[in-house]
Scaffold this motif. Sequence first.
Motif, PDB file in Angstrom:
ATOM      1  N   LYS A 277     -35.332  -1.945 -24.164  1.00 35.46           N
ATOM      2  CA  LYS A 277     -36.769  -1.689 -24.067  1.00 35.46           C
ATOM      3  C   LYS A 277     -37.098  -0.992 -22.755  1.00 35.46           C
ATOM      4  N   LEU A 280     -35.511   2.557 -22.507  1.00 37.31           N
ATOM      5  CA  LEU A 280     -36.252   3.621 -23.187  1.00 37.31           C
ATOM      6  C   LEU A 280     -37.366   4.165 -22.295  1.00 37.31           C
ATOM      7  N   THR A 281     -38.143   3.262 -21.710  1.00 33.55           N
ATOM      8  CA  THR A 281     -39.243   3.704 -20.849  1.00 33.55           C
ATOM      9  C   THR A 281     -38.727   4.506 -19.663  1.00 33.55           C
ATOM     10  N   VAL A 284     -37.174   8.038 -20.887  1.00 31.95           N
ATOM     11  CA  VAL A 284     -38.131   9.023 -21.393  1.00 31.95           C
ATOM     12  C   VAL A 284     -39.030   9.527 -20.266  1.00 31.95           C
ATOM     13  N   ILE A 314     -33.339   5.425 -31.115  1.00 32.00           N
ATOM     14  CA  ILE A 314     -34.513   5.014 -30.325  1.00 32.00           C
ATOM     15  C   ILE A 314     -35.095   6.207 -29.569  1.00 32.00           C
ATOM     16  N   LEU A 315     -34.219   6.989 -28.936  1.00 26.47           N
ATOM     17  CA  LEU A 315     -34.686   8.139 -28.167  1.00 26.47           C
ATOM     18  C   LEU A 315     -35.366   9.177 -29.054  1.00 26.47           C
ATOM     19  N   ASN A 317     -36.833   8.805 -31.918  1.00 25.39           N
ATOM     20  CA  ASN A 317     -38.141   8.301 -32.358  1.00 25.39           C
ATOM     21  C   ASN A 317     -39.180   8.406 -31.249  1.00 25.39           C
ATOM     22  N   ALA A 318     -38.783   8.089 -30.020  1.00 27.97           N
ATOM     23  CA  ALA A 318     -39.712   8.170 -28.891  1.00 27.97           C
ATOM     24  C   ALA A 318     -40.155   9.603 -28.637  1.00 27.97           C
ATOM     25  N   TYR A 319     -39.213  10.548 -28.710  1.00 21.66           N
ATOM     26  CA  TYR A 319     -39.555  11.947 -28.456  1.00 21.66           C
ATOM     27  C   TYR A 319     -40.497  12.496 -29.522  1.00 21.66           C
ATOM     28  N   GLN A 321     -42.945  11.064 -30.671  1.00 21.05           N
ATOM     29  CA  GLN A 321     -44.298  10.572 -30.377  1.00 21.05           C
ATOM     30  C   GLN A 321     -44.907  11.197 -29.124  1.00 21.05           C
ATOM     31  N   LEU A 322     -44.131  12.013 -28.429  1.00 22.88           N
ATOM     32  CA  LEU A 322     -44.628  12.617 -27.194  1.00 22.88           C
ATOM     33  C   LEU A 322     -45.700  13.663 -27.492  1.00 22.88           C
ATOM     34  N   HIS A 333     -48.632  13.474 -22.607  1.00 21.88           N
ATOM     35  CA  HIS A 333     -47.505  13.007 -21.812  1.00 21.88           C
ATOM     36  C   HIS A 333     -46.865  14.117 -20.984  1.00 21.88           C
TER      37      HIS A 333
END
Length: 509
Positions: A277, A280-281, A284, A314-315, A317-319, A321-322, A333
Amino acid sequence: MLGNEKTILGIQQENFGTSTGQDWFGTGNFITSFSPVDGNEIGKVRATTKEEYELVVSKAQIAFKEWRLIPAPKRGEIVRQLGDKLRKYKEDLGKLVSYEMGKSLQEGYGEVQEMIDICDFAVGLSRQLYGLTIHSERPSHRMYEQYHPLGIVGVITAFNFPVAVWSWNTCLALVCGDSIIWKPSEKTPLCAVACQNILAEVLKENNLPEGICSLINGEKEVGEWMSKDERIPLISATGSTRMGKEVNQVVAARLGKTLLELGGNNAIIVTPDADLKITLTAAVFGAVGTAGQRCTTTRRLIVHDSIYDQVKVILKNAYEQLKIGNPLDASNHIGPLIDQDAVRNYLLALEKIKEQGGEFLVHGGVLETEEYSSGCYVKPVIAEASNELEIVQTETFAPILYLIKYSGDVLDAIDIQNGVKQGLSSAIMTTNLREAELFLSHQGSDCGIANVNIGTSGAEIGGAFGGEKETGGGRESGSDAWKIYMRRQTNTINYSTELPLAQGIQFNF
């Protein structure tokens, strides 16, 4: 302050140029500042001519002779007043930083807050410029070390932190009793004009002389004048490794001093015991913050093969959402790159990744809709690659993250992390105490900054900031970084009626 207004924190636009503290002038060619946010012209500055440069140095020399006589705590009082002015102008200056450089508005405010923090640090430091008392081998002798003001400090700064790095140098140099000549990046000159005007208010209100802190604008040749100038004992330069090597060679030829803050190729190691968790923060934000234009940007993510596929998912999916867009909008962002040259370097790096065998997990490209009219907005990229690839070994000032797999124990990952020419910032993500301690030991990271369970970017001003290898070896900001701005002197006092010589030497006549 933004758009078509004709002033920057009270300075008439047509007068932007050179300053020796209270007066503004300039007769050189115009340098135009365009915002990467929308492509609009913000204003123009005058480049400093050689004649104006000579006047600036002359005034700095005169000011130094007066400034050094003021007790250090009184010099600290001037820096305290500068901090108060920055609090007053924080919102305006933060917006200007965001608009001229392209970083998010919160990062713009944060950069000004960093200036305020270093003012506070320097005020306390003004009462702590300590030396050492040393026991002499000779009877009735006292020996000690002390520090004196150095002289003129030349400060060359980069566009990505257009105001904070100036303050790191200036606030410490001021309390040390030095005068300062600042050459900012030609890409963000208006931020420099604003800072100079804020400090000029403080100097004027305290009836202090011109030249304590001066501003000169211009292209590469202005920095070359400073580097060659024997009247400037210290050059503090922030920028690329290529630039730093050139500055270092020129200054060293005259046996001057340099403080170099150069490139980074920063990595986060992710072990099987990592908390994913916070990983990831950290990864990113470290990779895409300031659109990858920090010297401490996370450029490599070194992940153990047992969790590699999980981290990839995970990465990605996070990208997805940027949000990319106007940095003055807090919901975005990522803002733009600084200019078209930066965009070309980004695209060239993408081509090299393909040529050298890297594989894209998240593809890049330039955004070209009306919303991105400046042409400086690009997509953040993740590429799977080997650490040995030439492009991975190179610092690209853009949001490109290389995903690298390792197997074995943490020492194998550390070898990969250390296997680049740069040595600025590093981090490990692990809940395993042994791994954390190994990373921080003499077997561990070879960088100037090594973190556990936080990312590579976001240093606090209380600690010395800087790196090793091709990062230059310099240290700015906190701790005992103040010593670079002073000259060190050893003193011995004989209060006896005899003159014993050191090492028992006899000299009779």
